[in-house]
Design a protein around this motif. Structure first.
Motif, PDB file in Angstrom:
ATOM      1  N   ALA A  71       0.827  -1.206   0.000  1.00 28.68           N
ATOM      2  CA  ALA A  71       0.000   0.000   0.000  1.00 28.68           C
ATOM      3  C   ALA A  71       0.861   1.256   0.000  1.00 28.68           C
ATOM      4  O   ALA A  71       0.589   2.213  -0.746  1.00 28.68           O
ATOM      5  CB  ALA A  71      -0.928  -0.007   1.215  1.00 28.68           C
ATOM      6  N   ALA A  72       1.905   1.270   0.831  1.00 26.68           N
ATOM      7  CA  ALA A  72       2.794   2.431   0.891  1.00 26.68           C
ATOM      8  C   ALA A  72       3.569   2.599  -0.406  1.00 26.68           C
ATOM      9  O   ALA A  72       3.782   3.728  -0.883  1.00 26.68           O
ATOM     10  CB  ALA A  72       3.747   2.292   2.071  1.00 26.68           C
ATOM     11  N   SER A  73       4.008   1.483  -1.007  1.00 23.45           N
ATOM     12  CA  SER A  73       4.769   1.545  -2.262  1.00 23.45           C
ATOM     13  C   SER A  73       3.927   2.120  -3.395  1.00 23.45           C
ATOM     14  O   SER A  73       4.380   2.972  -4.169  1.00 23.45           O
ATOM     15  CB  SER A  73       5.276   0.145  -2.643  1.00 23.45           C
ATOM     16  N   VAL A  74       2.687   1.651  -3.487  1.00 23.84           N
ATOM     17  CA  VAL A  74       1.789   2.165  -4.532  1.00 23.84           C
ATOM     18  C   VAL A  74       1.438   3.628  -4.259  1.00 23.84           C
ATOM     19  O   VAL A  74       1.347   4.441  -5.186  1.00 23.84           O
ATOM     20  CB  VAL A  74       0.522   1.297  -4.613  1.00 23.84           C
ATOM     21  N   ALA A  75       1.299   3.984  -2.979  1.00 25.60           N
ATOM     22  CA  ALA A  75       0.963   5.368  -2.630  1.00 25.60           C
ATOM     23  C   ALA A  75       2.076   6.334  -3.032  1.00 25.60           C
ATOM     24  O   ALA A  75       1.806   7.390  -3.622  1.00 25.60           O
ATOM     25  CB  ALA A  75       0.685   5.476  -1.133  1.00 25.60           C
ATOM     26  N   GLY A  78       2.177   6.616  -6.841  1.00 24.91           N
ATOM     27  CA  GLY A  78       1.113   7.472  -7.357  1.00 24.91           C
ATOM     28  C   GLY A  78       1.330   8.942  -7.036  1.00 24.91           C
ATOM     29  O   GLY A  78       1.097   9.816  -7.872  1.00 24.91           O
ATOM     30  N   LEU A  79       1.818   9.220  -5.816  1.00 24.42           N
ATOM     31  CA  LEU A  79       2.065  10.605  -5.405  1.00 24.42           C
ATOM     32  C   LEU A  79       3.153  11.243  -6.261  1.00 24.42           C
ATOM     33  O   LEU A  79       3.005  12.383  -6.733  1.00 24.42           O
ATOM     34  CB  LEU A  79       2.474  10.631  -3.933  1.00 24.42           C
ATOM     35  N   THR A  80       4.247  10.510  -6.474  1.00 24.25           N
ATOM     36  CA  THR A  80       5.353  11.046  -7.281  1.00 24.25           C
ATOM     37  C   THR A  80       4.929  11.222  -8.729  1.00 24.25           C
ATOM     38  O   THR A  80       5.278  12.214  -9.378  1.00 24.25           O
ATOM     39  CB  THR A  80       6.563  10.105  -7.198  1.00 24.25           C
ATOM     40  N   LEU A  81       4.175  10.256  -9.239  1.00 28.06           N
ATOM     41  CA  LEU A  81       3.691  10.343 -10.617  1.00 28.06           C
ATOM     42  C   LEU A  81       2.807  11.574 -10.785  1.00 28.06           C
ATOM     43  O   LEU A  81       2.980  12.357 -11.738  1.00 28.06           O
ATOM     44  CB  LEU A  81       2.912   9.075 -10.958  1.00 28.06           C
ATOM     45  N   ALA A  82       1.871  11.776  -9.873  1.00 25.63           N
ATOM     46  CA  ALA A  82       0.957  12.919  -9.968  1.00 25.63           C
ATOM     47  C   ALA A  82       1.713  14.240  -9.850  1.00 25.63           C
ATOM     48  O   ALA A  82       1.420  15.202 -10.579  1.00 25.63           O
ATOM     49  CB  ALA A  82      -0.107  12.817  -8.869  1.00 25.63           C
ATOM     50  N   LEU A  83       2.686  14.298  -8.949  1.00 27.31           N
ATOM     51  CA  LEU A  83       3.478  15.518  -8.779  1.00 27.31           C
ATOM     52  C   LEU A  83       4.249  15.849 -10.047  1.00 27.31           C
ATOM     53  O   LEU A  83       4.258  17.001 -10.508  1.00 27.31           O
ATOM     54  CB  LEU A  83       4.442  15.333  -7.601  1.00 27.31           C
ATOM     55  N   SER A  84       4.887  14.845 -10.632  1.00 25.40           N
ATOM     56  CA  SER A  84       5.674  15.077 -11.840  1.00 25.40           C
ATOM     57  C   SER A  84       4.791  15.464 -13.019  1.00 25.40           C
ATOM     58  O   SER A  84       5.115  16.391 -13.777  1.00 25.40           O
ATOM     59  CB  SER A  84       6.487  13.816 -12.172  1.00 25.40           C
ATOM     60  N   LEU A  85       3.665  14.792 -13.186  1.00 22.16           N
ATOM     61  CA  LEU A  85       2.739  15.151 -14.267  1.00 22.16           C
ATOM     62  C   LEU A  85       2.181  16.552 -14.062  1.00 22.16           C
ATOM     63  O   LEU A  85       2.021  17.323 -15.014  1.00 22.16           O
ATOM     64  CB  LEU A  85       1.589  14.136 -14.333  1.00 22.16           C
ATOM     65  N   GLY A  86       1.927  16.893 -12.795  1.00 20.73           N
ATOM     66  CA  GLY A  86       1.421  18.222 -12.487  1.00 20.73           C
ATOM     67  C   GLY A  86       2.412  19.324 -12.806  1.00 20.73           C
ATOM     68  O   GLY A  86       2.019  20.472 -13.061  1.00 20.73           O
ATOM     69  N   LEU A  87       3.695  18.978 -12.817  1.00 22.15           N
ATOM     70  CA  LEU A  87       4.737  19.941 -13.162  1.00 22.15           C
ATOM     71  C   LEU A  87       5.019  19.986 -14.660  1.00 22.15           C
ATOM     72  O   LEU A  87       5.949  20.662 -15.105  1.00 22.15           O
ATOM     73  CB  LEU A  87       6.028  19.609 -12.397  1.00 22.15           C
ATOM     74  N   GLY A  88       4.234  19.228 -15.426  1.00 19.36           N
ATOM     75  CA  GLY A  88       4.327  19.307 -16.881  1.00 19.36           C
ATOM     76  C   GLY A  88       5.236  18.290 -17.528  1.00 19.36           C
ATOM     77  O   GLY A  88       5.519  18.392 -18.731  1.00 19.36           O
ATOM     78  N   ASN A  89       5.684  17.272 -16.802  1.00 18.47           N
ATOM     79  CA  ASN A  89       6.560  16.262 -17.385  1.00 18.47           C
ATOM     80  C   ASN A  89       5.751  15.247 -18.188  1.00 18.47           C
ATOM     81  O   ASN A  89       4.548  15.071 -17.974  1.00 18.47           O
ATOM     82  CB  ASN A  89       7.346  15.539 -16.289  1.00 18.47           C
ATOM     83  N   SER A  90       6.431  14.556 -19.092  1.00 25.37           N
ATOM     84  CA  SER A  90       5.779  13.524 -19.889  1.00 25.37           C
ATOM     85  C   SER A  90       5.468  12.314 -19.022  1.00 25.37           C
ATOM     86  O   SER A  90       6.002  12.153 -17.922  1.00 25.37           O
ATOM     87  CB  SER A  90       6.689  13.097 -21.045  1.00 25.37           C
TER      88      SER A  90
END
Length: 304
Positions: A71-75, A78-90
């Motif tokens: 659960a922590a690994s997936v969290a 997901g958090l890092t993915l959302a942060l990076s996408l939110g900053l405009g990365n591919s």
């Protein structure tokens, strides 16, 4: 604090020795790489099998621990993915960052550190659980996203690579033998015991050598961003999940410690494969260096 340093300083001294012998060309990086493959394919699988095979299955296969760590690994993924996408990365770049934040160097770094702090028996038992989560949940999730983002769908190859992993094979074989309730033959047990002290220190030397072979690039924000995500946020999420699932305190602290080590050394290879070699190399070097301070603080905080 002196006690904490006494626990962790040998770990980083071995990493430093591995780094120094390669940087000074006393030992070739390729030779250390071969040694690393020997550790990963022979020493650690053998000692992992031994640790699991001689322990009661109900003490090792802890579903509460698996659920919490997964659960922590997936969290954090997901958090890092959302942060990076939110900053405009591919999607590919965001997926690579998410992999770096969510997959620890459990074999070469986590296992030696947890062994040093908690002893070999606890270390190998939780190591097997980390392998199951990383190889069956986090890595397929991370690689699957990056493959589809790059238009290179190869789930069959990913599954084949996972099933050939000697650490995963050793884990399943050890758990299977433990389920029989049979004792290991004395000669075989003594052979495994001879291998047991070798795996952890050699793994740390290999980590140092791997870092020495990397070439950091310009200090980009992506690499800097990964340091607190991997070394602080991920362990905090693991701690919260362990508490939520009421995991045994000793095992919980071992899981938090494993989450707090740098990302897997093959992260640099994934960075090369997906077109971001400098990001991966710089992040790996930074987290390895900074982890001395964060791990020292974490061990003191957990009162281990």
């Amino acid at each position: 604090m002196l006690t904490v340093l006494a626990l962790l300083l040998p770990v980083y001294l071995l990493v430093a020795i591995g780094w120094a012998v390669v940087r000074t060309r006393w030992v070739a990086g390729g030779e250390m790489g071969s040694l690393g493959r020997l550790v990963l394919r022979v020493f650690i699988p053998a000692t992992l099998f031994y640790a699991l095979a001689r322990a009661p299955l109900h003490e090792t296969l802890r579903l509460d621990y698996l659920a919490a760590y997964a659960a922590a690994s997936v969290a954090i993924w997901g958090l890092t993915l959302a942060l990076s996408l939110g900053l405009g990365n591919s999607r590919a770049d965001a997926g690579l960052e998410a992999m770096g934040a969510s997959v620890s160097n459990s074999a070469y770094f986590g296992l030696p550190v947890v062994t040093m702090v908690f002893g070999a028996d606890t270390a190998f038992r939780v190591f097997a659980l980390h392998l199951l989560v990383e190889n069956l949940v986090t890595l397929p999730l991370a690689i699957g996203l990056m493959e589809t983002a790059g238009g290179r769908v190869s789930f069959g190859r990913l599954a084949a690579t996972t099933l050939r992993n000697p650490l995963l094979i050793a884990s399943v074989a050890g758990l299977g033998y433990a389920a029989t309730g049979l004792p290991l033959p004395e000669t075989l047990a003594r052979t495994f015991e001879m291998l047991n002290p070798v795996a952890a220190p050699v793994a740390l030397l290999v980590i140092g050598a791997a870092v020495a072979e990397l070439s950091p690039g310009a200090l980009g924000w992506a690499a800097v961003r990964l340091v607190p995500l991997k070394l602080v946020v991920f362990p905090a999420l693991v701690g919260a999940a362990m508490l939520a699932f009421s995991v045994d305190p000793v095992l919980a602290r071992a899981g938090i410690l494993n989450a707090a080590v740098p990302m897997m050394s093959s992260f640099a290879l994934f960075g090369l494969n997906y077109g971001r070699p400098q990001l991966a190399a710089t992040a790996l070097i930074l987290t390895t260096a900074v982890s001395f301070f964060t791990l020292t603080g974490l061990v003191a905080f957990l009162e281990i």
